[in-house]
Write a protein that holds these residues in place. Structure first.
Motif: not given
Ligand SMILES: *Cc1c(COP(=O)(O)O)cnc(C)c1O
Length: 200
Positions: A8, A173, A188, A190-191, A197
């Motif tokens: 995202k 993360s 899962r 992301g960062r 983000r």
């Protein structure tokens, strides 16, 4: 262990580089954002890790191979109906609000226990396991009880209901190492992959 790279807010060009580097499974929170990026990131597979409204199920199934966030029987049936129409079986996870956080989506454990027999019977779905989003905590260690509780819930439910898969999607993360120690089969991230983000 399955790694879902949560993409995202990450631009498609970055994701193309990520796929070239070996990431092949991307997770998005919003149907519309994924729809926009998918044609620009060839070779990736996509899963929905954010909330799904019933009126977006058709579009969601056109983009995502799996839905990690089923949190009601109505939504499960809506996905199943669309899957049957599309001639496929859709893998899903049942989202659990282990911490009973009023701000979080997902089944509280007793509601999941009550609906599970109907959930696993929905045609067009394959219920691969459970998913949770941990509370925001100061240290990863503080998230451990949440992950342990999801694991225990899964073990207990599967003892009576073999149609529930053993998948456990937990850990992000800041806490994925602890989640893996507690039995995560899907993390899962992301960062830790893409950097911070932009502020929402
Ligand atoms: C954003 C998000 C993630 C990834 O979070 P990071 O802290 O960036 O790893 C994982 N799961 C869900 C449901 C998310 O919304």
């Amino acid at each position: 262990m399955t790694l879902v790279a949560v993409s995202k807010t990450v631009p498609a060009e970055t994701l193309v580089a990520g796929v070239a580097a070996g990431l092949d499974l991307l997770g998005e929170n919003r149907v519309q954002e994924a729809e926009g990026k998918r044609p620009r990131v060839p070779g990736a597979r996509w899963q929905l890790v954010g909330p799904l409204q019933s009126n977006k199920v058709r579009r969601a199934l056109a983009t995502f191979e799996a839905i990690q966030t089923v949190d009601s029987l109505a939504l499960a049936r809506r996905i199943g109906r669309q899957a049957m129409e599309d001639g496929r079986t859709v893998p899903v996870l049942l989202q659990v609000n282990v911490d009973r956080d009023p701000a979080k989506a997902g089944y509280v454990p007793e509601a999941l226990i009550a609906e599970l027999p109907e959930l696993v019977a929905v045609e067009g779905l394959r219920v691969d396991g459970l998913m949770t989003v941990g509370r925001l905590v100061a240290t990863a260690e503080e998230a451990r009880p949440t992950f342990a509780a999801l694991r225990a819930l899964s073990d207990g439910l599967r003892a009576d209901e073999p149609r529930l898969g053993r998948g456990l999607s937990m850990g992000m993360s800041d806490d994925f190492e602890v989640a893996v120690e507690e039995g995560a089969t899907i993390v899962r991230l992301g960062r830790v992959l893409f950097g911070e983000r932009p502020a929402a």
